[in-house]
Scaffold this motif. Structure first.
Motif, PDB file in Angstrom:
ATOM      1  N   UNK B  84    -120.237 -72.756  21.522  1.00 35.84           N
ATOM      2  CA  UNK B  84    -118.996 -72.830  21.113  1.00 35.84           C
ATOM      3  C   UNK B  84    -119.000 -73.650  19.857  1.00 35.84           C
ATOM      4  N   UNK B  85    -118.543 -73.152  18.764  1.00 31.02           N
ATOM      5  CA  UNK B  85    -118.165 -73.915  17.674  1.00 31.02           C
ATOM      6  C   UNK B  85    -116.820 -75.006  17.778  1.00 31.02           C
ATOM      7  N   UNK B  86    -116.894 -76.016  16.747  1.00 29.95           N
ATOM      8  CA  UNK B  86    -115.726 -76.854  16.818  1.00 29.95           C
ATOM      9  C   UNK B  86    -114.540 -76.032  16.580  1.00 29.95           C
ATOM     10  N   UNK B  87    -113.403 -77.008  16.796  1.00 25.75           N
ATOM     11  CA  UNK B  87    -112.103 -76.255  17.022  1.00 25.75           C
ATOM     12  C   UNK B  87    -111.790 -75.768  15.679  1.00 25.75           C
ATOM     13  N   UNK B  88    -112.184 -76.401  14.616  1.00 27.07           N
ATOM     14  CA  UNK B  88    -111.735 -76.113  12.934  1.00 27.07           C
ATOM     15  C   UNK B  88    -112.772 -75.704  12.399  1.00 27.07           C
TER      16      UNK B  88
END
Lengths: 201, 988
Positions: B84-88
């Motif tokens: 899961x990559x960062x939200x931005x």
């Protein structure tokens, strides 16, 4: 990607490494996460692999993963004081305070926030491993004896086998007196309590 | 199985012994899965790439709208690995390089990463910068090989990069700095060393750059002007031809740039299709020779036959989805086309140059609750007879992912559950006499055997096979997954609303989906273009009367992103999952207030506030209106305007005075407002008590037999504001210019009950409010650590009542009316502690009667949920507590809150992308149900003060039975002995 080994060790304070005023408007923070072998493998199968270790800047602003050698880097970081956290299942990492200075680029100060220990280079190691499960006590006879059930049994045994002995050792005179007393007070004996035992005395 | 044992003294006695034996707060490893379940999801798939490796397990690599990159097993749909990559760090493109690396481009094209295909280990990471914002493209051509390396071509931020696939080194780069140039396509024709970068400049200029793929040298730059301008979408029909629409959307432009010469062909859509009325849009696709446009809900497929001539091959008014082209053999490319017709879905695989023949044509019966097909991905395999077989991965409207092969759904994943918006619970149906549930408990022997096994397990005598048998026995003990209400209230339905507009009911026992329903009211329609689901409310919870009615939930949604868009209400039966009715409102629903009143059928009254500050009452029945009129003057609410820093209190005034006579509409008046100075304070968090929270007692007895009265009001609001400068990220502000102010505001009078400033602190603030206390988490810039503070409010007006004489003489104030308008005499106590981790969510356990002590549930940045006793956040903690205080249970003060690994309720699991934690009381007072959701779902039962009112799941009945038998035997033995002894005595 520039190799990470480019360190600038400052002699004075506890500082060093990990910065290059990257192209563009920010700096970069490079560091390494080191998970000692053998730690955390006892007790239960290690759930977290290094490929699942996340490095998080400022509470989620940037999230990155580790390369096979444990290195990570953040790019385009403005000057200021930042916080790096490592999320790895099975280990407890202290967050790290990292100061990126605009005045003298190349200088990074890092310190663990949990114990305020300065880091001479940005190598993050777990403070301890985390055991998420209770460990079952191995079976031992002492545990059984000490358990309430064991104590109950023990008490019963005492009553069954030691009480008669005690009664035997008593002075017969005294014994008779006690029995007399009991009879006169009408305290029923154990036998009289039980069905069928009462009427016979 | 837990047995209620309140009234069975003997069991209680045994229980006392047992509870001292087994700690219930934490888990043994073999108890995993007993009370809890964990489900992993990925989210709506944006892009899928098949791994065409000949050997090894077949996989598909997907990127999703939840920012997940995952490798899925093509056979079963399981997750091999997932990140899961960062939200931005939004994913722009994925591909596979050299057959063993997954290449991802993210963050608006500025981060290029390579992951190891088999295990998901990050291999390298490269940061690409450029002069300006632009679209980004990722190309991994297979033929650009130099020795063992492969080149990746990335266009991002106005710069073209060639990156080495092995180590991420940038080989060359080329800037496109022309001010207005907007890139539309980056094309790498197969079999040549050229890269075309095409796009529009200004509004009417077409630009084409031809670049040498080996070294980035600009070979040719051509431009051409077309007066009518362009729409932005283009469709690639061959490696040297694109199709675009002019700015009116009525003329098709075929732009060819063969050999660097640009030529235009204009074809009005009306020439191809007479009935075209409105402007058309191009459906982006990349099938050679064919493109699709959509006009008036009709999809038209058009073939390009040399020299820019166009020909319509198919018109359809069915919903259609097309895949990208897949090269299957030399010069042949296939693509998949899916059309909906009624309840069926028609899948056709066609060759790109031959529309009329189908390689494959199948009809698949599709569950109506999955909606339309949104995306199609195609992959082929060679059958044993050397013909081509195709498998198709489809993404449905409800975000689920399905693999179709040979006319069958091979597997499906409910990935809509990765984006839950709101959660509520519902009771299960009562067990009726007629409904006999299959008895799982077989005969006594088996029962005893099972318990003997358990006994062996507790005594650590069990062999691995025994352990496995115990585990499976426990999981099977299907009591927990029955479809009826249970005595302890552990079995419930979790009703969740997902971003796709689908409602799911999950069983708390094992997490399976009981029913799912794609809300018709959240379906795109003429009246409602982009419906968004907002909230779930419990509409009807029959428990006293109206027992024959099924419970139902209210789903509030609105038509469009702005808050004044008209609202839509739908009512869903939670037993069957059927939509009972839906209402398209004429007004907006900016605020929904569930009122504490129900009508005779136990429908809860709800007040909807629209954007003009009118209040609308639902349900619209005269009975509801009568109830409402009785309580008319007792209804208050507040609104928070975060952007301009105002909190307002409102009350009802009178019936609507507008033109339409609507007796369910009311005018409102503003009672008070709190205005925060915009130059120094910005609202970042508001939190209030849960409406359904139960408080057991107002009095709190403290160490010296003194009593303190908690200030318990449902109308207290916690507000946190920060300095505008400090509302950004950590590191963007110095301690001197940042502060955080916490307020407690009475929402009826607008009175500020308490205000405290934390200098050198900043957000984000996460807070939880319960009973008379609030706990909030923020960042302390001076110490550079996170902190948690607790504020407790106590009512002083009753403090005098402790005097017995006053009570006797009647001078107490117990009978004096309590009004929120009288000035409350309150005192507050507060304390702050350091906390190690960043926090994503905070919740508090809630129990049926509120007797059990509370635990805070803290969702940490590592996506784990930590249970922390409220006793650690007690403002009465001191460094050296007195003996009396120690007896009361006050913990000596420490500067930071302890993190005990055994108290992670998620134990060794992660709730990836954690967003929210919901707690629901069970009927059993000691137990609370916890549901944590993010990309993953996690559910467990917690007993904050141990299960004092029930036996634990692993209670050993066998041991109990053996003990009883042994005791009885002993009694008989001693009886015999005593009898014999007595006889001897008598003979003597």
């Amino acid at each position: 990607m520039a190799p990470i080994g480019r360190l600038f060790l400052l002699v004075l304070l506890s500082t060093a490494l990990t910065i290059s005023s990257g192209s563009g408007d920010g700096f970069s923070i490079n560091g390494r996460v080191k998970i000692p072998q053998g730690l955390g493998t006892k007790g239960f199968a290690l759930p977290g692999k290094t490929s699942n270790v996340k490095v998080i800047l400022n509470g989620g602003q940037i999230v990155t993963y580790l390369r096979p050698d444990g290195y990570f880097s953040f790019q385009n970081i403005p000057a200021g004081t930042h916080l790096i956290e490592v999320a790895a299942i099975g280990y407890f990492f202290s967050p790290v305070r990292v100061d990126v200075s605009a005045r003298n680029p190349g200088k990074v100060q890092a310190a663990l926030t949990e114990n305020r220990r300065g880091l001479s280079e940005l190598v993050l190691e777990p403070l301890r491993d985390e055991q998420y499960y209770e460990i079952r006590e191995p079976f031992s006879i002492m545990n059984v004896v000490k358990s309430p059930m064991g104590l109950m049994m023990g008490f019963m045994l005492v009553v069954v086998f030691l009480m008669p002995k005690l009664v035997e050792n008593m002075d017969p005179e005294e014994m008779r007196r006690a029995q007399e007393e009991m009879r006169s007070q009408g305290v029923p004996s154990l036998a009289s309590l039980l069905p069928g035992g009462g009427g016979r005395n | 199985m837990a047995i209620r044992s309140f009234f069975v003294p003997f069991l209680l006695f045994v229980l006392c012994f047992y509870s001292s034996l087994c700690p219930v707060l934490s888990l043994y490893e073999d108890q995993v899965g007993l009370m809890d379940w964990h489900q992993q999801y990925i989210g709506k798939v944006k892009q899928a790439v098949f791994s065409t490796q000949k050997t090894g397990r077949r996989r598909v690599i997907v990127s999703t709208e939840e920012n997940v990159i995952a490798s899925l097993d093509l056979r079963h749909g399981e997750i091999f690995w997932r990140h899961l990559l960062g939200s931005n760090d939004v994913i722009d493109g994925i591909d596979i390089g050299l057959g063993k690396y997954v290449i991802t481009l993210s963050s608006g094209g500025s981060i290029l990463r390579s992951w190891n295909l088999p295990d998901g280990q990050l291999v390298w990471e490269s940061f690409l910068q450029g002069p300006k914002q632009s679209k980004s493209f990722l190309l991994v051509p297979t033929n650009l090989k130099t020795e063992k390396d492969n080149e990746i071509v990335v266009f991002s931020n106005g710069r073209l990069h060639a990156v080495s696939c092995i180590d991420g080194e940038v080989l060359w780069k080329k800037d496109f700095e022309a001010e207005s140039f907007e890139v539309q396509q980056v094309i790498k024709p197969p079999g040549s060393d050229l890269i075309y970068v095409v796009g529009f400049a200004a509004s009417s200029q077409f630009e084409m750059y031809q670049i040498n793929a080996r070294n980035g040298e600009l070979l040719k730059h051509e431009s051409a002007t077309l007066s009518s301008g362009f729409l932005r979408e283009v469709s690639l029909v061959s490696s040297e031809t694109i199709v675009a629409l002019d700015s009116t959307g009525s003329i098709l432009l075929t732009i060819s740039f063969q050999n660097g010469e640009i030529s235009f062909q204009q074809t009005p859509i009306s020439n191809l299709y007479e009935d075209s009325a409105g402007p058309a849009v191009i459906i982006p696709s990349s099938v050679p020779g064919i493109f699709a446009i959509k006009t008036n809900a009709i999809t038209i497929f058009i073939r390009v036959i040399g020299e820019g001539k166009l020909e319509v091959v198919e018109k359809t008014n069915h919903e259609t989805a097309v895949s990208d082209a897949l090269p299957i053999s030399e010069g042949e490319q296939a693509f998949a086309l899916i059309q909906h017709a009624g309840g069926e879905m028609h899948l056709a695989v066609k060759l790109a140059h031959d529309w009329d023949s189908n390689l494959l044509k199948e009809s698949i019966k599709m569950d109506q609750q999955r909606g339309l097909v949104h995306k199609v991905f195609i992959n082929n395999y060679i059958r044993t007879d050397r013909s081509h077989g195709f498998r198709v991965l489809i993404v449905m409207e409800d975000h689920s992912l399905l693999l179709l092969q040979q006319g069958l759904i091979v597997w499906s994943r409910e990935d809509g559950l990765a984006s839950i918006i709101d959660v509520t619970t519902s009771e299960l149906p009562l067990e009726r006499d007629g409904v006999s549930v299959a008895k799982v408990e077989h005969n006594l022997f088996e029962w005893l055997e099972g318990h003997m096994l358990k006994l062996k397990g507790t005594l650590m005598l069990a062999s691995p096979e025994d352990v496995a048998a115990i585990q499976s026995m426990r999981l099977k003990s299907s009591e927990k997954s029955k479809m009826t209400r249970d005595h302890n209230g552990f079995r419930k339905l979790l009703v969740v609303l997902t971003r796709a507009g689908k409602l799911f009911a999950l069983h708390t026992g094992d997490g399976r989906i009981v029913w799912s329903h794609l809300l018709r009211s959240l379906h795109k329609s003429e009246a409602c273009q982009s419906p968004i689901g907002l909230n779930l409310y419990q509409w009807q919870v029959p428990h006293h009367h109206a027992m024959d009615e099924n419970p139902s939930v209210l789903v509030v949604s609105r038509c469009g992103p702005s808050s004044d868009a008209p609202g839509v209400l739908s009512f869903v039966d939670t037993y069957t999952g059927k939509e009972l009715s839906s209402l398209s409102l004429a007004h907006a629903a900016t605020q929904v207030i569930p009122l504490p009143y129900t009508d005779s059928t136990e429908q809860r009254l709800h007040l909807l506030i629209d954007s003009d500050k009118h209040a609308h009452l639902y349900p619209k029945t005269s009975e509801a209106l009568n109830i409402f009129k009785r309580e008319f003057s007792n209804i208050y609410w507040y609104s928070v305007e975060g952007h301009n820093g105002i909190i307002k209190g409102h009350a009802l005034k009178c019936k609507c005075t507008g033109k339409v006579a609507d007796e369910f509409c009311f005018d409102t008046r503003e009672l008070w407002s709190v205005v925060f100075p915009s130059e120094s304070e910005k609202i970042i968090a508001t939190v209030t008590r849960k409406l359904n929270e139960v408080v057991h007692t107002q009095a709190k007895v403290i160490a010296d037999q003194d009593v303190m009265y908690k200030y318990i009001s449902k109308n207290v609001l916690f507000v946190a504001t920060v300095a505008p400068k400090g509302s950004g990220e950590i590191g963007s502000v110095t301690p001197e210019e940042s502060w955080l102010v916490a307020y407690l505001i009475d929402t009826v009078t607008g009175r500020i009950l308490h205000r405290v400033t934390h200098h050198g602190a900043q957000g984000p603030v996460h807070a939880v409010f319960s009973e008379n206390w609030v706990v909030y988490h923020y960042f302390n810039l001076r110490a550079h650590r996170y902190e948690m503070s607790v504020i407790e409010i106590y009512d002083q007006s009753r403090a005098d009542n402790k005097d017995v004489w006053k009570l006797v003489l009647g001078k107490h104030n117990l009978t004096s009316p309590i009004s929120l308008f009288s000035r409350p005499e309150v005192i507050t106590k507060s304390q702050s502690y350091f906390f190690t981790h960043s926090v994503k969510a905070i919740a508090v356990t809630s129990t049926a009667k509120g007797i059990t002590s509370k635990q805070l549930l803290i969702g940490t940045i590592g996506d784990q949920v930590l249970a922390l006793d409220k006793r650690f956040l007690d403002p009465r903690r001191s460094v050296n507590p007195t003996q009396a205080e120690k007896e009361e249970g006050i913990i000596p003060l420490t500067d930071s809150l302890p993190i005990i690994p055994q108290s992670y309720v998620t134990h060794a699991l992660r709730v990836e992308g954690l967003r929210g934690i919901v707690t629901v009381p069970a009927k059993l007072e000691s137990t609370t149900l916890v549901f944590a959701h993010g990309v993953d779902l996690f559910f467990t039962q917690l007993a904050p003060s141990r299960t004092y009112d029930s036996l634990t799941e692993d209670f050993n009945y066998a041991l109990l039975l053996i003990t009883i038998v042994a005791l009885v035997a002993a009694i008989f033995v001693t009886w015999r002995l005593s009898e014999r002894k007595e006889l001897q005595e008598k003979w003597r």
